[in-house]
Design a protein around this motif. Structure first.
Motif, PDB file in Angstrom:
ATOM      1  N   SER A 240       3.520  15.204   1.684  1.00 19.88           N
ATOM      2  CA  SER A 240       3.632  14.266   2.801  1.00 19.88           C
ATOM      3  C   SER A 240       5.022  13.648   2.911  1.00 19.88           C
ATOM      4  O   SER A 240       5.259  12.815   3.786  1.00 19.88           O
ATOM      5  CB  SER A 240       2.571  13.171   2.668  1.00 19.88           C
ATOM      6  N   ASP A 241       5.935  14.012   2.020  1.00 20.35           N
ATOM      7  CA  ASP A 241       7.319  13.547   2.119  1.00 20.35           C
ATOM      8  C   ASP A 241       8.202  14.435   1.251  1.00 20.35           C
ATOM      9  O   ASP A 241       7.761  14.931   0.222  1.00 20.35           O
ATOM     10  CB  ASP A 241       7.448  12.093   1.657  1.00 20.35           C
ATOM     11  N   ASP A 242       9.446  14.595   1.670  1.00 21.66           N
ATOM     12  CA  ASP A 242      10.526  15.135   0.859  1.00 21.66           C
ATOM     13  C   ASP A 242      10.189  16.461   0.153  1.00 21.66           C
ATOM     14  O   ASP A 242      10.206  16.547  -1.084  1.00 21.66           O
ATOM     15  CB  ASP A 242      10.910  14.082  -0.193  1.00 21.66           C
TER      16      ASP A 242
ATOM     17  N   THR B 204       3.192  12.874  -1.645  1.00 19.67           N
ATOM     18  CA  THR B 204       4.464  12.290  -2.066  1.00 19.67           C
ATOM     19  C   THR B 204       4.945  11.146  -1.171  1.00 19.67           C
ATOM     20  O   THR B 204       5.779  10.358  -1.589  1.00 19.67           O
ATOM     21  CB  THR B 204       5.560  13.381  -2.094  1.00 19.67           C
ATOM     22  N   GLY B 205       4.385  11.048   0.032  1.00 26.14           N
ATOM     23  CA  GLY B 205       4.757   9.951   0.936  1.00 26.14           C
ATOM     24  C   GLY B 205       4.083   8.632   0.558  1.00 26.14           C
ATOM     25  O   GLY B 205       4.465   7.580   1.088  1.00 26.14           O
ATOM     26  N   ARG B 206       3.076   8.705  -0.330  1.00 26.55           N
ATOM     27  CA  ARG B 206       2.365   7.462  -0.680  1.00 26.55           C
ATOM     28  C   ARG B 206       2.165   7.325  -2.189  1.00 26.55           C
ATOM     29  O   ARG B 206       1.457   6.440  -2.647  1.00 26.55           O
ATOM     30  CB  ARG B 206       1.014   7.428   0.054  1.00 26.55           C
ATOM     31  N   VAL B 207       2.764   8.259  -2.957  1.00 24.86           N
ATOM     32  CA  VAL B 207       2.713   8.171  -4.411  1.00 24.86           C
ATOM     33  C   VAL B 207       3.372   6.856  -4.845  1.00 24.86           C
ATOM     34  O   VAL B 207       4.300   6.417  -4.165  1.00 24.86           O
ATOM     35  CB  VAL B 207       3.450   9.391  -5.040  1.00 24.86           C
TER      36      VAL B 207
ATOM     37  N   GLY C 146       0.806  -1.224   0.000  1.00 22.00           N
ATOM     38  CA  GLY C 146       0.000   0.000   0.000  1.00 22.00           C
ATOM     39  C   GLY C 146       0.835   1.269   0.000  1.00 22.00           C
ATOM     40  O   GLY C 146       0.298   2.361  -0.199  1.00 22.00           O
ATOM     41  N   ARG C 147       2.158   1.120   0.252  1.00 19.46           N
ATOM     42  CA  ARG C 147       3.009   2.309   0.324  1.00 19.46           C
ATOM     43  C   ARG C 147       4.309   2.135  -0.469  1.00 19.46           C
ATOM     44  O   ARG C 147       5.207   2.978  -0.389  1.00 19.46           O
ATOM     45  CB  ARG C 147       3.301   2.652   1.789  1.00 19.46           C
TER      46      ARG C 147
ATOM     47  N   ARG D 114      11.737   7.630  -1.302  1.00 17.41           N
ATOM     48  CA  ARG D 114      11.238   8.512  -0.246  1.00 17.41           C
ATOM     49  C   ARG D 114      12.359   9.022   0.662  1.00 17.41           C
ATOM     50  O   ARG D 114      13.502   8.589   0.577  1.00 17.41           O
ATOM     51  CB  ARG D 114      10.176   7.772   0.577  1.00 17.41           C
ATOM     52  N   GLY D 115      11.982   9.916   1.577  1.00 17.45           N
ATOM     53  CA  GLY D 115      12.944  10.508   2.510  1.00 17.45           C
ATOM     54  C   GLY D 115      13.165   9.638   3.735  1.00 17.45           C
ATOM     55  O   GLY D 115      12.389   8.723   4.022  1.00 17.45           O
TER      56      GLY D 115
ATOM     57  N   LYS E 148       9.548   5.752   9.654  1.00 19.47           N
ATOM     58  CA  LYS E 148       8.193   5.601  10.190  1.00 19.47           C
ATOM     59  C   LYS E 148       7.525   4.333   9.649  1.00 19.47           C
ATOM     60  O   LYS E 148       6.943   3.542  10.402  1.00 19.47           O
ATOM     61  CB  LYS E 148       7.366   6.837   9.812  1.00 19.47           C
ATOM     62  N   TYR E 149       7.617   4.145   8.346  1.00 22.41           N
ATOM     63  CA  TYR E 149       6.995   2.967   7.726  1.00 22.41           C
ATOM     64  C   TYR E 149       7.642   1.678   8.260  1.00 22.41           C
ATOM     65  O   TYR E 149       6.955   0.697   8.547  1.00 22.41           O
ATOM     66  CB  TYR E 149       7.133   3.025   6.199  1.00 22.41           C
TER      67      TYR E 149
ATOM     68  N   ILE F 107      10.260   9.315   6.619  1.00 24.42           N
ATOM     69  CA  ILE F 107       9.068   8.541   6.308  1.00 24.42           C
ATOM     70  C   ILE F 107       9.420   7.064   6.152  1.00 24.42           C
ATOM     71  O   ILE F 107       8.647   6.184   6.531  1.00 24.42           O
ATOM     72  CB  ILE F 107       8.338   9.133   5.082  1.00 24.42           C
TER      73      ILE F 107
ATOM     74  N   ASP G  16       2.008  15.466   8.009  1.00 24.81           N
ATOM     75  CA  ASP G  16       1.830  14.055   8.360  1.00 24.81           C
ATOM     76  C   ASP G  16       0.405  13.656   7.988  1.00 24.81           C
ATOM     77  O   ASP G  16      -0.527  13.806   8.768  1.00 24.81           O
ATOM     78  CB  ASP G  16       2.083  13.850   9.857  1.00 24.81           C
TER      79      ASP G  16
END
Lengths: 265, 265
Positions: B235-237, B37-40, A38-39, A45-46, A52-53, A49, B261
């Motif tokens: 949501s990221d970077d 962007t944290g879940r793209v 799902g992610r 990513r950075g 966190k994941y 995050i 977040d």
């Protein structure tokens, strides 16, 4: 003999290359696999995050009674292994150290290449480990951001101009640098072994980092006499996971993945 | 005159193609942009998780005083527009309807193509809308799963064998079907306009779905006399977003994106 299961997680499907090796080395071991479909992907990513994941992935796996967790994802291994090890009272096995150890035993010339996701390469984790262990090694790194989507779209075959062009583009600097050992620093990359091998030539040894993590795990535990069952969990689209899993496990199998709401962990 | 801002969201960067059109049409409008962007990417995921993410994106935007929200993401528009419209007391504008309307006015032959992510094409949203409006249209659809990662890696230029090969592979069935109008059903795809245009030929009209959503918005509100500021959230970077934003906005600009977040919404 410790009958508890081994937990394995990855951002998605790539970690199945480690599961395949575990099945071969420890056929009676029970395995709990989590793929964060799902992610996925993590490698673009950075740091924050990804951390966190990774914590959520581990929190989900810790619901089961485990003796160890394998981080079958180089991006997480490169960024969060130390933290996850500190936060957990069971051994956490990453991919960086076992891949580096194998590379150090294989290289003749001391010229070693590492390829991985943007986040893995940016982290400098491979350099840090290798230079600490052997200051004389010459290390050459290269981020390969298109490899994961190409693999997940099945672009892994000889003669496919798309994957062959991208392989040539990313790997030319490493080939020109004369590396004799190349760490496949992402668990998706073993599916590109043939195309990468063709380009680098027969004298370059390719190191499968997920398989090396499984090798390390197999030396840490006495062989289990369990039933050798593997349970699969994903955070999205279990059906798609079931279909693609065969490609990574290299066997016809109904993995029957179950859906998990990972945001709850 | 309604001075409230317009909210715009997308899974990541693609929605900036809609922002660019909004800036051109409504220069004094205030805009709040969120890129997840944290879940793209969204387009490779399943319906339930896309719906969940879209609700969180809207919940974040609703913290601001908005007069409307543009879903600058075809995947969300195709899957969750009705639901989001029901759940919100301000107009929610998707990409599917405005893109289809434009295609219906442009096509001469009634042969229309739609390209999009796997989730958008699987949803059947374009067929449903177009067939409801005009049962005589012949519709040809094609999922193009590699376009998003290729665009995000900057592979958008003429002469790049990788993008040109993939474009040819995906679009040959639509070209063979003789479409005269092609809906770019993903807000990343306008960056491929040149390469897609070269392949399809000058007689095929390309429809930019994000721009059409912006066009529709511009007809629904009296021009604002605001300061025309746009605030960006991701949501990221944020740094990576700031760097790539220029490519999508086609202007040198420091967007100064702030981190959110999104899992809290």
């Amino acid at each position: 003999m410790d009958k508890r299961a081994i937990g394995v997680f990855d951002s998605g499907l790539g970690g199945l290359t480690a599961v395949r090796r575990l099945h071969a080395l420890m056929p009676q071991e029970n395995i709990i696999y989590f793929g964060d479909t799902g992610r996925v992907p993590y490698g673009t990513r950075g740091r924050d995050i990804i951390t966190k994941y990774a914590r959520q992935d581990v929190a989900f796996l810790r619901q089961f009674d485990l003796k160890s967790i394998i981080i079958a994802c180089n991006t997480v291994s490169a960024i969060a292994l130390d933290l996850l090890s500190k936060e957990n009272d069971i051994p956490i096995i990453g991919t960086v150290e076992p891949a580096c150890r194998r590379a150090m035993t294989m290289t003749q010339t001391g010229r070693v290449g590492v390829i991985g996701t943007a986040a893995t390469i940016r982290s400098g984790a491979y350099e840090k480990y290798l230079h600490k262990k052997d200051g004389t090694l010459d290390l050459f790194t290269q981020a390969c951001p298109l490899f994961v989507p190409l693999v997940e779209n099945g672009r892994v075959h000889r003669g496919d101009v798309v994957i062959e062009t991208v392989v040539k583009e990313y790997l030319t600097p490493l080939k020109d640098a004369g590396v004799d050992t190349l760490i496949l620093g992402c668990t998706h990359y073993p599916l590109l072994e043939e195309v990468i091998g063709d380009f680098m030539g027969p004298d370059v040894t390719l190191i499968d980092s997920g398989a090396e993590a499984a090798n390390l795990a197999s030396t840490q535990f006495d062989p289990n006499e369990g039933t050798g069952t593997t349970q699969y969990f994903v955070s999205d689209d279990p059906q798609g996971f079931n279909q693609l899993a065969e490609l990574f496990l290299q066997e016809k199998v109904d993995v029957g993945a179950e859906l998990v709401d990972i945001s709850r962990y």
